[in-house]
Design a protein around this motif. Sequence first.
Motif, PDB file in Angstrom:
ATOM      1  N   LYS A   2       0.756  -1.187   0.076  1.00 34.19           N
ATOM      2  CA  LYS A   2      -0.037   0.043   0.037  1.00 34.19           C
ATOM      3  C   LYS A   2       0.819   1.140   0.033  1.00 34.19           C
ATOM      4  O   LYS A   2       0.239   2.224  -0.241  1.00 34.19           O
ATOM      5  CB  LYS A   2      -0.882  -0.080   1.175  1.00 34.19           C
ATOM      6  N   LYS A   3       2.263   1.161   0.484  1.00 34.22           N
ATOM      7  CA  LYS A   3       2.979   2.350   0.356  1.00 34.22           C
ATOM      8  C   LYS A   3       3.942   2.437  -0.897  1.00 34.22           C
ATOM      9  O   LYS A   3       4.425   3.325  -0.895  1.00 34.22           O
ATOM     10  CB  LYS A   3       3.737   2.136   1.485  1.00 34.22           C
ATOM     11  N   SER A   5       4.905   3.625  -4.350  1.00 30.97           N
ATOM     12  CA  SER A   5       4.516   5.046  -5.090  1.00 30.97           C
ATOM     13  C   SER A   5       5.107   4.889  -6.629  1.00 30.97           C
ATOM     14  O   SER A   5       4.393   5.631  -7.399  1.00 30.97           O
ATOM     15  CB  SER A   5       5.442   5.876  -4.488  1.00 30.97           C
ATOM     16  N   THR A  25      -2.814   3.224  -2.696  1.00 32.81           N
ATOM     17  CA  THR A  25      -3.611   4.226  -2.547  1.00 32.81           C
ATOM     18  C   THR A  25      -2.490   5.458  -2.868  1.00 32.81           C
ATOM     19  O   THR A  25      -2.589   6.360  -2.885  1.00 32.81           O
ATOM     20  CB  THR A  25      -4.118   4.502  -1.176  1.00 32.81           C
ATOM     21  N   ASN A  26      -1.182   4.925  -2.445  1.00 36.36           N
ATOM     22  CA  ASN A  26      -0.003   5.832  -2.540  1.00 36.36           C
ATOM     23  C   ASN A  26       0.710   5.750  -3.934  1.00 36.36           C
ATOM     24  O   ASN A  26       1.769   6.661  -3.948  1.00 36.36           O
ATOM     25  CB  ASN A  26       0.868   5.593  -1.411  1.00 36.36           C
ATOM     26  N   LYS A  28       1.887   7.089  -7.059  1.00 35.49           N
ATOM     27  CA  LYS A  28       2.050   8.129  -7.923  1.00 35.49           C
ATOM     28  C   LYS A  28       2.283   7.939  -9.572  1.00 35.49           C
ATOM     29  O   LYS A  28       2.361   8.959 -10.260  1.00 35.49           O
ATOM     30  CB  LYS A  28       3.312   9.051  -7.321  1.00 35.49           C
ATOM     31  N   SER A  48      -6.188   9.110  -5.917  1.00 33.36           N
ATOM     32  CA  SER A  48      -6.203  10.520  -5.975  1.00 33.36           C
ATOM     33  C   SER A  48      -4.649  10.874  -5.816  1.00 33.36           C
ATOM     34  O   SER A  48      -4.200  12.056  -6.158  1.00 33.36           O
ATOM     35  CB  SER A  48      -6.480  10.964  -4.533  1.00 33.36           C
ATOM     36  N   ASN A  49      -3.766  10.119  -5.633  1.00 34.76           N
ATOM     37  CA  ASN A  49      -2.032  10.402  -5.590  1.00 34.76           C
ATOM     38  C   ASN A  49      -1.624   9.883  -7.099  1.00 34.76           C
ATOM     39  O   ASN A  49      -0.253  10.427  -7.115  1.00 34.76           O
ATOM     40  CB  ASN A  49      -1.538   9.679  -4.498  1.00 34.76           C
TER      41      ASN A  49
END
Length: 90
Positions: A2-3, A5, A25-26, A28, A48-49
């Motif tokens: 989940k972390k 990017s 969710t993270n 990018k 959203s990120n």
Amino acid sequence: MKKLSLFSLQSNLIQIIPDQISELTNLKCIHLNYNKIERLPNAMLSMSNLQTIRISDNPKLELNDFHNKNIVAQLTQRGVGIYSKGSFDW
């Protein structure tokens, strides 16, 4: 995960991006170059990120298809950079 990017899925013959991609969710940046993707999932809209999507060299991905065009338009309105060879027919 989940972390995470940056997620690179280049050159994996991927055909489908599952809706569960939105659980990252993270995230990018996602690299999807050199696959066989046909559609961008609606789930990408909830990420959203997300800042960058690289989708060059997916011969089955038609960016002017109504579904894909809609996803791309909504993401770019949010400032997400979408990089592909060629141009978009808006």
